[in-house]
Design an enzyme around this catalytic site. Sequence first.
Site, PDB file in Angstrom:
ATOM      1  N   GLY A   9     -14.993  -3.421   5.165  1.00  0.00           N
ATOM      2  CA  GLY A   9     -16.377  -3.089   4.870  1.00  0.00           C
ATOM      3  C   GLY A   9     -16.566  -1.664   4.419  1.00  0.00           C
ATOM      4  N   ASP A  27      11.446  -4.289  -5.645  1.00  0.00           N
ATOM      5  CA  ASP A  27      11.813  -4.419  -7.054  1.00  0.00           C
ATOM      6  C   ASP A  27      13.104  -3.674  -7.384  1.00  0.00           C
ATOM      7  OD1 ASP A  27      11.001  -5.305  -9.792  1.00  0.00           O
ATOM      8  OD2 ASP A  27      10.965  -3.152 -10.145  1.00  0.00           O
ATOM      9  N   ARG A  69     -20.047  11.802   8.611  1.00  0.00           N
ATOM     10  CA  ARG A  69     -19.063  12.281   7.657  1.00  0.00           C
ATOM     11  C   ARG A  69     -18.627  11.169   6.702  1.00  0.00           C
ATOM     12  NH1 ARG A  69     -15.136  15.537  11.874  1.00  0.00           N
ATOM     13  NH2 ARG A  69     -16.256  17.533  11.861  1.00  0.00           N
ATOM     14  N   SER A 107      15.555  -2.834  -5.392  1.00  0.00           N
ATOM     15  CA  SER A 107      16.683  -3.503  -4.735  1.00  0.00           C
ATOM     16  C   SER A 107      17.109  -4.738  -5.510  1.00  0.00           C
ATOM     17  CB  SER A 107      16.299  -3.902  -3.310  1.00  0.00           C
ATOM     18  OG  SER A 107      15.937  -2.770  -2.544  1.00  0.00           O
ATOM     19  N   GLN A 160       2.033   3.173   7.954  1.00  0.00           N
ATOM     20  CA  GLN A 160       1.860   1.814   7.435  1.00  0.00           C
ATOM     21  C   GLN A 160       3.151   1.001   7.444  1.00  0.00           C
ATOM     22  OE1 GLN A 160      -0.831   2.295   3.650  1.00  0.00           O
ATOM     23  NE2 GLN A 160       0.034   4.285   4.214  1.00  0.00           N
ATOM     24  N   ILE A 218       5.804  -3.404   1.535  1.00  0.00           N
ATOM     25  CA  ILE A 218       4.394  -3.410   1.930  1.00  0.00           C
ATOM     26  C   ILE A 218       3.480  -3.242   0.725  1.00  0.00           C
ATOM     27  CG2 ILE A 218       4.904  -2.577   4.255  1.00  0.00           C
ATOM     28  CD1 ILE A 218       3.756   0.152   3.388  1.00  0.00           C
ATOM     29  N   ASP A 219       4.011  -2.781  -0.408  1.00  0.00           N
ATOM     30  CA  ASP A 219       3.170  -2.673  -1.610  1.00  0.00           C
ATOM     31  C   ASP A 219       2.778  -4.044  -2.150  1.00  0.00           C
ATOM     32  OD1 ASP A 219       3.252   0.068  -1.531  1.00  0.00           O
ATOM     33  OD2 ASP A 219       4.791   0.280  -3.065  1.00  0.00           O
ATOM     34  N   ARG A 262     -13.734   5.005  11.570  1.00  0.00           N
ATOM     35  CA  ARG A 262     -15.162   4.722  11.436  1.00  0.00           C
ATOM     36  C   ARG A 262     -15.948   5.210  12.655  1.00  0.00           C
ATOM     37  NH1 ARG A 262     -14.802  -0.167  10.491  1.00  0.00           N
ATOM     38  NH2 ARG A 262     -15.238  -0.260   8.259  1.00  0.00           N
TER      39      ARG A 262
END
Length: 319
Positions: free
Chosen positions: A187, A104, A164, A106, A254, A128-129, A156
């Site tokens: 999940g 946005d 935990r 840019s 990410q 990536i957002d 997981r």
Amino acid sequence: MKQNIAIICSGGDVSGMNPALKRFVEYSFEQNLTPYFVYDGYEGLIDNNIKKADYCDVAGIINRGGTKTGSARSKRFMQKEYRTIAKQNLDNLHVTMLIVLGGDGSFKGLHEFYKEHKIKFCGIPSTIDNDISGTDYCLGVDTALNMIKFSIDSIRDTASSFKRAFVIETMGNKCGYLALVSHLTSGSELCLIPEIPYNLNDYEEKFKREIKNGRRYFIAVVAEGIKQDSAEIAKWFEEKIGIESRVNILGHLQRGGNPTVKDRLMAYKFITYAIDGLMKNKNESIICYMESGFEYKEIDAVVNTPYQLNHELIKYISS
């Protein structure tokens, strides 16, 4: 006489930019255009860090994350005097068309640049957002989601072994797309995003009942832009639910990674549509991808319309 065309990677880098650069060089030559790389985003445009590109510049980069040309967030480009310098640099090289991969911020800079200097451009949503209005998909999103998927699946394993709760924080300061889609596809037991108000007390009875019935762990996926710090969510798990907890902030992990097949293919298509559009006098457009396919949208409609998360996805988390 050949026309000259340049490409810029601006703002946060995404996996998919290098495949886009590769397609840009190859398709430019196919269309009898001379391709140029602008290095380090708009900063390179101001500093005249603009170089002619050839096949050797893109050999072996399709599998690499990030961008070979570098990127930057340029405060100088927000000032008119520096945009004038940028235009002079393009004029000196007879560059008449510009492709910008960015988000946005840019595009807002690009919008001002066009209004002042009328250089033909096409923007490719690359963040990536996934928070660009008018498009369902931004370049780099699929790779980011796969990096998150791998991380959650790995966490997981240890969460179940040690009984935990893990609070996994994704990027998304104002948009919870990454967290929401990762929640739905991993999940996880809890998802908190900026778009949906929440009260942790609403989950307390349910989670305690699940532990009583044998649940050994919890995975909570939260966006960085929620009202509470991830450490506060972890503290809530320990004090209210009664389970040891840890925080894992995925951060810039990410942004990187080997581009997925989808991001490589979308890069190929985005660039092809961008160059085709410029050749057909689509002079101020953003290439958007919807369920109906690719569309050219005027930049005014994109940068002046607030992004809204897909209501169907929100319905899944709210149900």
